[in-house]
Write a protein that holds these residues in place. Structure first.
Motif, mmCIF file in Angstrom:
data_model
loop_
_atom_site.group_PDB
_atom_site.id
_atom_site.type_symbol
_atom_site.label_atom_id
_atom_site.label_comp_id
_atom_site.label_asym_id
_atom_site.label_seq_id
_atom_site.Cartn_x
_atom_site.Cartn_y
_atom_site.Cartn_z
ATOM 1 N N LEU A 195 26.573 42.519 56.046
ATOM 2 C CA LEU A 195 26.083 43.178 57.257
ATOM 3 C C LEU A 195 26.966 44.369 57.622
ATOM 4 O O LEU A 195 26.464 45.469 57.882
ATOM 5 C CB LEU A 195 26.010 42.181 58.411
ATOM 6 N N PHE A 196 28.281 44.171 57.632
ATOM 7 C CA PHE A 196 29.169 45.258 58.020
ATOM 8 C C PHE A 196 29.209 46.365 56.971
ATOM 9 O O PHE A 196 29.420 47.533 57.304
ATOM 10 C CB PHE A 196 30.565 44.718 58.319
ATOM 11 N N GLU A 197 28.969 46.026 55.717
ATOM 12 C CA GLU A 197 28.925 47.044 54.670
ATOM 13 C C GLU A 197 27.646 47.866 54.721
ATOM 14 O O GLU A 197 27.670 49.080 54.464
ATOM 15 C CB GLU A 197 29.043 46.381 53.293
ATOM 16 N N GLN A 198 26.522 47.244 55.072
ATOM 17 C CA GLN A 198 25.222 47.897 54.969
ATOM 18 C C GLN A 198 24.778 48.602 56.249
ATOM 19 O O GLN A 198 24.017 49.578 56.193
ATOM 20 C CB GLN A 198 24.152 46.878 54.580
ATOM 21 N N ALA A 199 25.233 48.137 57.398
ATOM 22 C CA ALA A 199 24.672 48.617 58.669
ATOM 23 C C ALA A 199 25.193 50.006 59.038
ATOM 24 O O ALA A 199 26.385 50.291 58.922
ATOM 25 C CB ALA A 199 24.990 47.622 59.776
ATOM 26 N N ASP A 200 24.278 50.834 59.517
ATOM 27 C CA ASP A 200 24.662 52.106 60.135
ATOM 28 C C ASP A 200 25.093 51.875 61.579
ATOM 29 O O ASP A 200 25.941 52.603 62.100
ATOM 30 C CB ASP A 200 23.491 53.091 60.103
ATOM 31 N N VAL A 201 24.479 50.886 62.205
ATOM 32 C CA VAL A 201 24.857 50.477 63.558
ATOM 33 C C VAL A 201 24.963 48.962 63.575
ATOM 34 O O VAL A 201 24.039 48.272 63.136
ATOM 35 C CB VAL A 201 23.819 50.927 64.611
ATOM 36 N N VAL A 202 26.089 48.445 64.059
ATOM 37 C CA VAL A 202 26.276 46.998 64.221
ATOM 38 C C VAL A 202 26.198 46.683 65.708
ATOM 39 O O VAL A 202 26.862 47.332 66.525
ATOM 40 C CB VAL A 202 27.641 46.545 63.676
ATOM 41 N N THR A 203 25.380 45.701 66.070
ATOM 42 C CA THR A 203 25.257 45.298 67.469
ATOM 43 C C THR A 203 25.507 43.799 67.584
ATOM 44 O O THR A 203 25.031 43.013 66.756
ATOM 45 C CB THR A 203 23.881 45.686 68.049
ATOM 46 N N ILE A 204 26.256 43.407 68.595
ATOM 47 C CA ILE A 204 26.735 42.031 68.724
ATOM 48 C C ILE A 204 25.964 41.291 69.816
ATOM 49 O O ILE A 204 25.857 41.786 70.944
ATOM 50 C CB ILE A 204 28.237 42.015 69.048
ATOM 51 N N HIS A 205 25.456 40.101 69.466
ATOM 52 C CA HIS A 205 24.681 39.305 70.425
ATOM 53 C C HIS A 205 24.957 37.818 70.268
ATOM 54 O O HIS A 205 24.047 36.989 70.233
ATOM 55 C CB HIS A 205 23.187 39.614 70.266
ATOM 56 N N LEU A 206 26.239 37.484 70.199
ATOM 57 C CA LEU A 206 26.672 36.087 70.153
ATOM 58 C C LEU A 206 27.331 35.715 71.477
ATOM 59 O O LEU A 206 27.960 36.564 72.111
ATOM 60 C CB LEU A 206 27.695 35.885 69.032
ATOM 61 N N PRO A 207 27.241 34.456 71.881
ATOM 62 C CA PRO A 207 28.015 34.025 73.046
ATOM 63 C C PRO A 207 29.488 33.927 72.685
ATOM 64 O O PRO A 207 29.847 33.723 71.523
ATOM 65 C CB PRO A 207 27.422 32.652 73.375
ATOM 66 N N LEU A 208 30.331 34.080 73.683
ATOM 67 C CA LEU A 208 31.771 33.936 73.456
ATOM 68 C C LEU A 208 32.127 32.456 73.370
ATOM 69 O O LEU A 208 31.771 31.665 74.244
ATOM 70 C CB LEU A 208 32.550 34.596 74.592
#
Length: 316
Positions: A195-208
């Protein structure tokens, strides 16, 4: 008369967002519009309160604070989860903890808006126009870019859906995500590294949680391309702040759009405030007029139900 205190009403809109007369007829209602960071000052302001209405996680309620508030009997939080409240300690002290329903599509909308604003340099161009300038930057459109969704769940799914409407490709990773589950939402399941290698934009949607704290760190930023971006509208500590600052300073990534931070409000001298390749918002993900109408209308319902001895929306 018993006292209800509404905390952290930054915009001063709590009493205008719902009909409070069912409460004001029976309680003295006091609204705090400024965040009270000092613990002793907070205790002093809440000492006589039987009911506190908290706006999400703006003010934490650990066990020691709850023990310092002997009059407190009902703690209402907007939303049905609040990691900043020690719910078991509250229950041991005889304090009922309850909540309200969520904020609809607000976070997904904000996430896409932040992506566009970050990649197209809206903040810098707005500032340039106000200074008398014209067109200083250039950035990519979203169509054809790959969005990496970290956490394809309740919030990640609508973000993925909106991204597809913008003609983005979507890859996703969650600890338990399957290929079939991702495909249901027009996304392709990949490993975390991919995911981090392929994405142009990374968006985070996990609970802490303890599992997600520091999930995005130096290794993840090293895997990203210098042309890629990070968006975090989830919780600040999911991203290793020191690693993020290093990635921004070294231009290891193109930029970051942040709505959440390790410490909120963000300290005035925080180095993120001086980073040019950032878009910084003050935790606006759930801050919409319709969400506030829901939050405060249901908070009123919770207080009235509690006062009448009826069930409230108890937190999990």
């Amino acid at each position: 008369m018993a006292t209800v205190v509404v905390l952290d009403d930054y915009q001063g809109v709590a009493l205008d967002s719902a009909d409070w007369t069912p409460i004001t007829d029976r309680f003295d209602v006091r609204v705090e519009t400024e965040h009270v960071a000092d613990r002793d000052e907070l205790v002093a302001r809440l000492r006589d309160a039987q009911v506190v209405v908290a706006m999400r996680e703006r003010t934490a309620f650990p066990a020691d604070l709850l023990r310092a508030l002997p009059e407190l009997r009902l703690l209402v939080t907007t939303g049905m989860k609040n990691a900043a409240i020690d719910v078991p300690a509250a229950r041991e002290l005889g304090i009922e903890v309850c909540g309200t329903t969520g904020s609809g599509n607000a976070v997904a909308e904000l996430t896409l808006g932040m992506m566009i604003a970050l990649t197209r340099n809206f903040a810098a161009e707005d500032a340039g126009v106000r200074r008398g300038g014209w067109q200083h930057t250039i950035g990519p459109g979203l169509a054809g870019l790959t969005l990496g969704v970290v956490g394809l769940g309740r919030l990640g799914i609508p973000v993925s859906r909106l991204a597809r409407a913008f003609a983005m490709d979507v890859v996703a990773w969650s600890p338990n995500l399957t290929a079939a589950r991702a495909a249901e939402h027009d996304a392709r399941a990949v490993s975390k590294r991919e995911l981090f290698e392929q994405a142009d934009v990374v968006t985070i949607h996990l609970p802490l949680s303890e599992r997600s704290r520091g999930l995005v760190g130096a290794a993840e930023f090293s895997a990203m391309r210098p042309s890629s971006y990070l968006v975090n509208t989830s919780r600040g500590p999911i991203v290793d702040e020191a690693a993020l600052l290093d990635a921004l300073r070294s231009r290891r990534i193109a930029g970051a759009a942040l709505d959440v931070y390790d410490v909120e409000p963000l300290p005035a001298d925080h180095p993120l405030r001086t980073m040019p390749n950032t878009l910084l918002l003050p935790h606006l993900g759930y801050v919409t007029t319709d969400a506030y109408r829901t939050f405060f209308a249901q908070a009123v319902e919770d207080v009235v139900a509690w006062a009448d001895g009826r069930p409230v929306r108890s937190l999990d």
